[in-house]
Design a protein around this motif. Structure first.
Motif, short mmCIF file in Angstrom:
data_model
loop_
_atom_site.label_atom_id
_atom_site.label_comp_id
_atom_site.label_asym_id
_atom_site.label_seq_id
_atom_site.Cartn_x
_atom_site.Cartn_y
_atom_site.Cartn_z
N GLY A 1 -33.87 19.70 -24.61
CA GLY A 1 -33.53 20.66 -25.66
C GLY A 1 -32.88 19.99 -26.87
O GLY A 1 -33.18 20.34 -28.02
N VAL A 2 -32.02 19.03 -26.63
CA VAL A 2 -31.37 18.31 -27.74
C VAL A 2 -32.41 17.56 -28.55
O VAL A 2 -32.40 17.58 -29.79
CB VAL A 2 -30.29 17.36 -27.19
N VAL A 3 -33.33 16.88 -27.87
CA VAL A 3 -34.38 16.13 -28.57
C VAL A 3 -35.28 17.09 -29.36
O VAL A 3 -35.65 16.81 -30.50
CB VAL A 3 -35.22 15.30 -27.57
N LEU A 4 -35.60 18.24 -28.76
CA LEU A 4 -36.44 19.22 -29.45
C LEU A 4 -35.74 19.74 -30.70
O LEU A 4 -36.37 19.92 -31.76
CB LEU A 4 -36.77 20.38 -28.51
N CYS A 5 -34.43 19.97 -30.61
CA CYS A 5 -33.65 20.42 -31.76
C CYS A 5 -33.66 19.36 -32.87
O CYS A 5 -33.87 19.68 -34.05
CB CYS A 5 -32.23 20.74 -31.33
N LEU A 6 -33.48 18.10 -32.50
CA LEU A 6 -33.49 17.03 -33.48
C LEU A 6 -34.86 16.88 -34.14
O LEU A 6 -34.96 16.67 -35.36
CB LEU A 6 -33.09 15.70 -32.82
N LEU A 7 -35.92 17.02 -33.36
CA LEU A 7 -37.27 16.94 -33.92
C LEU A 7 -37.52 18.08 -34.91
O LEU A 7 -38.16 17.88 -35.95
CB LEU A 7 -38.31 16.99 -32.80
N THR A 8 -37.00 19.26 -34.59
CA THR A 8 -37.16 20.40 -35.51
C THR A 8 -36.42 20.16 -36.82
O THR A 8 -36.94 20.43 -37.90
CB THR A 8 -36.63 21.68 -34.84
N LEU A 9 -35.21 19.63 -36.72
CA LEU A 9 -34.44 19.32 -37.93
C LEU A 9 -35.13 18.24 -38.76
O LEU A 9 -35.19 18.32 -39.99
CB LEU A 9 -33.03 18.87 -37.56
N LEU A 10 -35.69 17.22 -38.09
CA LEU A 10 -36.40 16.16 -38.80
C LEU A 10 -37.64 16.71 -39.49
O LEU A 10 -37.97 16.32 -40.62
CB LEU A 10 -36.79 15.05 -37.82
N MET A 11 -38.36 17.62 -38.80
CA MET A 11 -39.54 18.22 -39.40
C MET A 11 -39.18 19.00 -40.66
O MET A 11 -39.84 18.88 -41.70
CB MET A 11 -40.21 19.15 -38.38
N ALA A 12 -38.10 19.79 -40.58
CA ALA A 12 -37.68 20.56 -41.75
C ALA A 12 -37.24 19.64 -42.89
O ALA A 12 -37.60 19.86 -44.05
CB ALA A 12 -36.54 21.51 -41.37
N ALA A 13 -36.49 18.59 -42.56
CA ALA A 13 -36.02 17.66 -43.59
C ALA A 13 -37.20 16.93 -44.23
O ALA A 13 -37.24 16.74 -45.46
CB ALA A 13 -35.05 16.65 -42.99
N ALA A 14 -38.18 16.53 -43.41
CA ALA A 14 -39.36 15.84 -43.94
C ALA A 14 -40.16 16.76 -44.85
O ALA A 14 -40.67 16.34 -45.90
CB ALA A 14 -40.22 15.33 -42.80
N THR A 15 -40.27 18.03 -44.48
CA THR A 15 -41.00 18.99 -45.31
C THR A 15 -40.34 19.15 -46.66
O THR A 15 -41.00 19.14 -47.70
CB THR A 15 -41.09 20.35 -44.59
N PHE A 16 -39.02 19.29 -46.66
CA PHE A 16 -38.30 19.42 -47.93
C PHE A 16 -38.42 18.14 -48.76
O PHE A 16 -38.59 18.18 -49.98
CB PHE A 16 -36.82 19.74 -47.68
N GLY A 17 -38.31 16.98 -48.08
CA GLY A 17 -38.34 15.72 -48.80
C GLY A 17 -39.70 15.41 -49.40
O GLY A 17 -39.80 14.99 -50.56
N LEU A 18 -40.77 15.65 -48.64
CA LEU A 18 -42.11 15.32 -49.12
C LEU A 18 -42.60 16.27 -50.20
O LEU A 18 -43.47 15.91 -50.99
CB LEU A 18 -43.10 15.32 -47.94
N SER A 19 -42.08 17.50 -50.20
CA SER A 19 -42.55 18.48 -51.17
C SER A 19 -41.55 18.72 -52.30
O SER A 19 -41.66 19.69 -53.03
CB SER A 19 -42.84 19.81 -50.47
N ARG A 20 -40.59 17.82 -52.45
CA ARG A 20 -39.57 18.00 -53.48
C ARG A 20 -40.18 17.75 -54.86
O ARG A 20 -40.75 16.70 -55.13
CB ARG A 20 -38.41 17.03 -53.24
#
Length: 301
Positions: free
Chosen positions: A276-295
Protein backbone atom coordinates in the motif's frame (compact mmCIF):
# COMPACT_ATOMS: atom_id res chain seq x y z
CA UNK A 1 -2.98 44.82 13.66
CA UNK A 2 -1.14 42.33 11.46
CA UNK A 3 -0.23 40.21 14.49
CA UNK A 4 -3.91 39.95 15.43
CA UNK A 5 -4.79 38.93 11.88
CA UNK A 6 -2.40 35.95 12.01
CA UNK A 7 -3.79 34.94 15.39
CA UNK A 8 -7.33 34.83 13.92
CA UNK A 9 -6.13 32.84 10.89
CA UNK A 10 -4.37 30.36 13.19
CA UNK A 11 -7.52 30.03 15.29
CA UNK A 12 -9.67 29.25 12.25
CA UNK A 13 -7.14 26.77 10.82
CA UNK A 14 -6.52 24.92 14.08
CA UNK A 15 -9.64 22.72 13.96
CA UNK A 16 -9.49 21.66 10.28
CA UNK A 17 -5.72 21.02 10.45
CA UNK A 18 -6.20 18.92 13.57
CA UNK A 19 -8.92 16.88 11.88
CA UNK A 20 -6.73 16.50 8.78
CA UNK A 21 -3.85 15.30 10.89
CA UNK A 22 -5.97 12.79 12.82
CA UNK A 23 -8.00 11.34 9.97
CA UNK A 24 -5.59 11.69 6.99
CA UNK A 25 -1.96 11.98 8.05
CA UNK A 26 -2.22 9.66 11.06
CA UNK A 27 -3.49 6.64 9.02
CA UNK A 28 -0.65 7.18 6.53
CA UNK A 29 1.87 7.18 9.35
CA UNK A 30 0.33 4.06 10.91
CA UNK A 31 0.35 2.25 7.55
CA UNK A 32 4.03 3.06 7.10
CA UNK A 33 4.84 1.79 10.60
CA UNK A 34 2.88 -1.43 10.05
CA UNK A 35 4.82 -1.95 6.80
CA UNK A 36 7.97 -2.17 8.95
CA UNK A 37 6.52 -5.06 10.96
CA UNK A 38 5.50 -8.67 10.36
CA UNK A 39 2.03 -8.14 11.82
CA UNK A 40 -0.46 -10.83 10.86
CA UNK A 41 -3.50 -8.64 11.53
CA UNK A 42 -4.95 -10.98 14.16
CA UNK A 43 -2.56 -10.52 17.08
CA UNK A 44 -1.62 -7.61 19.33
CA UNK A 45 2.09 -8.17 18.70
CA UNK A 46 3.67 -6.28 15.81
CA UNK A 47 7.25 -7.60 15.53
CA UNK A 48 9.50 -4.95 13.97
CA UNK A 49 11.36 -6.20 10.88
CA UNK A 50 12.60 -2.94 9.39
CA UNK A 51 12.75 -2.88 5.59
CA UNK A 52 12.37 -6.66 5.20
CA UNK A 53 8.92 -6.31 3.62
CA UNK A 54 10.26 -3.86 1.05
CA UNK A 55 13.18 -6.15 0.20
CA UNK A 56 10.71 -8.99 -0.23
CA UNK A 57 8.56 -6.77 -2.42
CA UNK A 58 11.49 -5.91 -4.69
CA UNK A 59 11.99 -9.61 -5.54
CA UNK A 60 8.33 -10.67 -5.60
CA UNK A 61 7.34 -11.69 -9.17
CA UNK A 62 3.65 -11.60 -8.28
CA UNK A 63 3.88 -7.94 -7.32
CA UNK A 64 5.75 -7.00 -10.50
CA UNK A 65 3.23 -8.85 -12.65
CA UNK A 66 0.38 -6.98 -10.96
CA UNK A 67 2.26 -3.69 -11.37
CA UNK A 68 2.73 -4.42 -15.08
CA UNK A 69 -1.04 -4.84 -15.45
CA UNK A 70 -1.58 -1.50 -13.68
CA UNK A 71 0.96 0.13 -16.01
CA UNK A 72 -0.95 -1.11 -19.06
CA UNK A 73 -4.18 0.25 -17.60
CA UNK A 74 -2.44 3.54 -16.77
CA UNK A 75 -1.66 4.04 -20.45
CA UNK A 76 -4.77 2.61 -22.11
CA UNK A 77 -7.65 3.72 -19.88
CA UNK A 78 -6.83 7.48 -19.65
CA UNK A 79 -5.95 7.72 -23.35
CA UNK A 80 -9.13 6.05 -24.61
CA UNK A 81 -11.42 7.65 -22.02
CA UNK A 82 -10.13 11.19 -22.60
CA UNK A 83 -10.19 10.74 -26.40
CA UNK A 84 -13.81 9.54 -26.33
CA UNK A 85 -14.79 12.19 -23.78
CA UNK A 86 -13.34 14.97 -25.93
CA UNK A 87 -14.96 13.58 -29.08
CA UNK A 88 -18.45 13.30 -27.58
CA UNK A 89 -18.17 16.61 -25.70
CA UNK A 90 -17.05 18.37 -28.88
CA UNK A 91 -19.94 16.87 -30.82
CA UNK A 92 -22.42 17.93 -28.16
CA UNK A 93 -21.11 21.46 -27.80
CA UNK A 94 -19.06 22.82 -30.71
CA UNK A 95 -19.63 21.49 -34.15
CA UNK A 96 -22.82 19.74 -35.14
CA UNK A 97 -22.53 21.10 -38.65
CA UNK A 98 -20.18 23.15 -40.77
CA UNK A 99 -20.19 26.86 -40.14
CA UNK A 100 -21.74 26.67 -36.67
CA UNK A 101 -20.48 26.51 -33.11
CA UNK A 102 -23.52 24.77 -31.71
CA UNK A 103 -23.75 21.19 -30.58
CA UNK A 104 -26.33 18.65 -31.63
CA UNK A 105 -29.96 19.32 -30.84
CA UNK A 106 -31.01 18.00 -27.44
CA UNK A 107 -27.43 17.84 -26.09
CA UNK A 108 -28.68 17.86 -22.47
CA UNK A 109 -30.40 14.44 -22.59
CA UNK A 110 -27.37 12.99 -24.36
CA UNK A 111 -25.11 14.18 -21.53
CA UNK A 112 -27.38 12.52 -18.97
CA UNK A 113 -27.36 9.32 -21.00
CA UNK A 114 -23.56 9.32 -21.17
CA UNK A 115 -23.32 10.06 -17.44
CA UNK A 116 -25.60 7.18 -16.40
CA UNK A 117 -22.90 4.43 -16.32
CA UNK A 118 -20.77 6.57 -14.02
CA UNK A 119 -23.38 6.61 -11.24
CA UNK A 120 -23.90 2.84 -11.22
CA UNK A 121 -22.28 1.11 -8.23
CA UNK A 122 -19.23 -0.98 -9.12
CA UNK A 123 -20.94 -4.23 -8.10
CA UNK A 124 -23.96 -3.58 -10.34
CA UNK A 125 -21.64 -2.65 -13.21
CA UNK A 126 -19.69 -5.88 -12.69
CA UNK A 127 -22.82 -8.04 -12.65
CA UNK A 128 -24.15 -6.31 -15.78
CA UNK A 129 -20.95 -6.87 -17.74
CA UNK A 130 -20.59 -10.40 -16.46
CA UNK A 131 -23.83 -11.12 -18.30
CA UNK A 132 -22.77 -9.14 -21.39
CA UNK A 133 -19.48 -11.05 -21.57
CA UNK A 134 -21.10 -14.47 -21.06
CA UNK A 135 -19.71 -16.57 -23.94
CA UNK A 136 -22.91 -18.63 -24.39
CA UNK A 137 -25.77 -16.30 -23.42
CA UNK A 138 -24.21 -12.85 -23.58
CA UNK A 139 -25.43 -10.35 -26.21
CA UNK A 140 -21.90 -9.42 -27.31
CA UNK A 141 -21.11 -12.82 -28.82
CA UNK A 142 -24.70 -13.10 -30.08
CA UNK A 143 -24.38 -9.74 -31.85
CA UNK A 144 -21.08 -10.79 -33.45
CA UNK A 145 -22.79 -13.93 -34.74
CA UNK A 146 -25.73 -11.92 -36.06
CA UNK A 147 -23.53 -9.63 -38.18
CA UNK A 148 -21.35 -12.43 -39.53
CA UNK A 149 -18.35 -11.80 -37.26
CA UNK A 150 -18.55 -15.02 -35.32
CA UNK A 151 -14.80 -15.50 -35.69
CA UNK A 152 -14.31 -12.58 -33.26
CA UNK A 153 -16.26 -14.28 -30.46
CA UNK A 154 -14.26 -14.90 -27.31
CA UNK A 155 -14.54 -16.03 -23.74
CA UNK A 156 -13.95 -12.44 -22.72
CA UNK A 157 -13.21 -13.02 -19.06
CA UNK A 158 -11.75 -16.50 -19.48
CA UNK A 159 -9.09 -15.89 -22.10
CA UNK A 160 -5.75 -14.64 -20.67
CA UNK A 161 -5.08 -12.72 -23.89
CA UNK A 162 -8.20 -10.54 -23.69
CA UNK A 163 -9.35 -10.63 -20.05
CA UNK A 164 -7.40 -7.54 -18.96
CA UNK A 165 -8.56 -5.54 -21.98
CA UNK A 166 -12.15 -6.65 -21.38
CA UNK A 167 -11.95 -5.17 -17.88
CA UNK A 168 -10.26 -2.04 -19.24
CA UNK A 169 -13.19 -1.60 -21.64
CA UNK A 170 -15.57 -1.63 -18.68
CA UNK A 171 -13.49 1.04 -16.95
CA UNK A 172 -13.69 3.21 -20.08
CA UNK A 173 -17.45 2.64 -20.41
CA UNK A 174 -17.94 3.55 -16.75
CA UNK A 175 -15.78 6.67 -16.79
CA UNK A 176 -16.32 8.29 -20.18
CA UNK A 177 -19.69 9.86 -19.27
CA UNK A 178 -18.22 11.82 -16.38
CA UNK A 179 -15.54 13.30 -18.63
CA UNK A 180 -18.07 14.13 -21.33
CA UNK A 181 -19.84 16.31 -18.75
CA UNK A 182 -16.54 17.73 -17.45
CA UNK A 183 -15.23 18.60 -20.91
CA UNK A 184 -18.64 19.94 -21.96
CA UNK A 185 -18.62 22.38 -19.04
CA UNK A 186 -15.11 23.51 -19.96
CA UNK A 187 -16.00 23.91 -23.66
CA UNK A 188 -19.06 26.00 -22.84
CA UNK A 189 -16.79 28.51 -21.10
CA UNK A 190 -14.78 29.11 -24.31
CA UNK A 191 -16.05 32.23 -26.14
CA UNK A 192 -17.92 31.28 -29.32
CA UNK A 193 -16.25 34.21 -31.09
CA UNK A 194 -13.03 32.20 -31.23
CA UNK A 195 -14.72 29.37 -33.16
CA UNK A 196 -16.53 31.80 -35.43
CA UNK A 197 -13.25 33.53 -36.29
CA UNK A 198 -11.62 30.17 -37.00
CA UNK A 199 -14.54 29.20 -39.23
CA UNK A 200 -14.21 32.46 -41.18
CA UNK A 201 -10.51 31.68 -41.67
CA UNK A 202 -11.45 28.35 -43.21
CA UNK A 203 -10.46 26.06 -40.35
CA UNK A 204 -11.95 22.59 -40.41
CA UNK A 205 -13.63 21.08 -37.38
CA UNK A 206 -10.56 18.90 -36.71
CA UNK A 207 -8.22 21.90 -36.93
CA UNK A 208 -10.41 23.90 -34.53
CA UNK A 209 -10.37 20.98 -32.11
CA UNK A 210 -6.58 20.60 -32.27
CA UNK A 211 -5.60 24.28 -32.35
CA UNK A 212 -8.31 25.89 -30.21
CA UNK A 213 -10.21 23.46 -28.01
CA UNK A 214 -7.36 21.28 -26.77
CA UNK A 215 -5.01 24.15 -25.82
CA UNK A 216 -7.81 25.90 -23.93
CA UNK A 217 -8.79 22.65 -22.17
CA UNK A 218 -5.23 21.73 -21.21
CA UNK A 219 -5.73 22.12 -17.46
CA UNK A 220 -9.03 20.22 -17.54
CA UNK A 221 -7.43 17.37 -19.50
CA UNK A 222 -4.56 17.40 -17.01
CA UNK A 223 -6.95 16.94 -14.09
CA UNK A 224 -8.84 14.23 -16.01
CA UNK A 225 -5.60 12.34 -16.63
CA UNK A 226 -4.70 12.41 -12.93
CA UNK A 227 -8.13 11.15 -11.86
CA UNK A 228 -8.06 8.39 -14.47
CA UNK A 229 -4.49 7.53 -13.51
CA UNK A 230 -5.55 7.10 -9.90
CA UNK A 231 -8.44 4.88 -11.04
CA UNK A 232 -6.07 2.79 -13.17
CA UNK A 233 -3.61 2.36 -10.29
CA UNK A 234 -6.44 1.37 -7.94
CA UNK A 235 -8.81 -0.69 -10.12
CA UNK A 236 -9.90 -2.92 -7.24
CA UNK A 237 -13.68 -3.21 -6.87
CA UNK A 238 -14.54 -4.08 -10.47
CA UNK A 239 -11.65 -6.55 -10.77
CA UNK A 240 -12.36 -8.21 -7.44
CA UNK A 241 -16.03 -8.78 -8.22
CA UNK A 242 -15.52 -10.12 -11.75
CA UNK A 243 -12.22 -11.99 -11.35
CA UNK A 244 -11.43 -12.32 -7.63
CA UNK A 245 -8.55 -14.78 -8.11
CA UNK A 246 -6.56 -12.62 -10.49
CA UNK A 247 -8.15 -13.92 -13.67
CA UNK A 248 -7.07 -16.80 -15.91
CA UNK A 249 -3.34 -17.51 -15.50
CA UNK A 250 -3.13 -14.47 -13.20
CA UNK A 251 -3.63 -12.24 -16.25
CA UNK A 252 -5.72 -9.55 -14.55
CA UNK A 253 -4.28 -9.32 -11.06
CA UNK A 254 -3.55 -5.68 -10.14
CA UNK A 255 -1.64 -4.22 -7.21
CA UNK A 256 -4.73 -3.44 -5.15
CA UNK A 257 -5.93 -7.03 -5.53
CA UNK A 258 -2.48 -8.33 -4.65
CA UNK A 259 -2.56 -6.18 -1.51
CA UNK A 260 -5.97 -7.61 -0.57
CA UNK A 261 -4.75 -11.17 -1.11
CA UNK A 262 -1.64 -10.60 1.00
CA UNK A 263 -3.67 -9.15 3.88
CA UNK A 264 -6.90 -11.15 3.99
CA UNK A 265 -5.93 -14.44 2.36
CA UNK A 266 -2.32 -14.84 3.52
CA UNK A 267 -2.56 -12.92 6.81
CA UNK A 268 0.46 -10.75 5.96
CA UNK A 269 -0.77 -7.32 7.01
CA UNK A 270 2.75 -5.94 7.34
CA UNK A 271 3.60 -7.00 3.80
CA UNK A 272 0.24 -5.71 2.52
CA UNK A 273 0.94 -2.33 4.16
CA UNK A 274 4.28 -2.19 2.34
CA UNK A 275 2.43 -2.78 -0.93
CA UNK A 276 0.00 0.00 0.00
CA UNK A 277 2.82 2.43 0.78
CA UNK A 278 4.49 1.71 -2.57
CA UNK A 279 1.15 2.10 -4.38
CA UNK A 280 0.61 5.47 -2.65
CA UNK A 281 4.09 6.65 -3.67
CA UNK A 282 3.53 5.54 -7.27
CA UNK A 283 0.26 7.48 -7.35
CA UNK A 284 1.96 10.62 -6.05
CA UNK A 285 4.77 10.22 -8.60
CA UNK A 286 2.23 9.79 -11.40
CA UNK A 287 0.41 12.97 -10.37
CA UNK A 288 3.68 14.92 -10.03
CA UNK A 289 4.90 13.68 -13.43
CA UNK A 290 1.60 14.68 -15.05
CA UNK A 291 1.83 18.19 -13.64
CA UNK A 292 5.51 18.48 -14.53
CA UNK A 293 5.26 17.22 -18.12
CA UNK A 294 2.21 19.33 -18.93
CA UNK A 295 3.36 22.55 -17.25
CA UNK A 296 2.78 25.49 -19.54
CA UNK A 297 1.76 29.10 -19.28
CA UNK A 298 -1.97 29.41 -18.65
CA UNK A 299 -3.92 30.60 -21.67
CA UNK A 300 -6.43 33.30 -20.75
CA UNK A 301 -9.51 34.18 -22.80
Amino acid sequence: MGHGKYRIITLFLAAPLTLYGVFVLSPFAQAFYISLTSWTGFTAAQPFVGLANYRKLASDPGFWTALEHNALLLVAVPLVTIALGLFFASTLNVGASAGTVKGVRGAGPYQKLFFLPHILPAVITAVLWQFLYNPQLGPINSALDAVGLGSLKATWLGDPAVALWSLAAIMVWTGVGFYVVLFSAAMQSIPKDIYEAADLDGSSRAQAMWRITLPLLRETVQVAWIYLGIAALDAFALFEVLLPDGGPDNSTNVVAQYLYQAAFQNGEFGYASAIGVVLCLLTLLMAAATFGLSRRETIEF
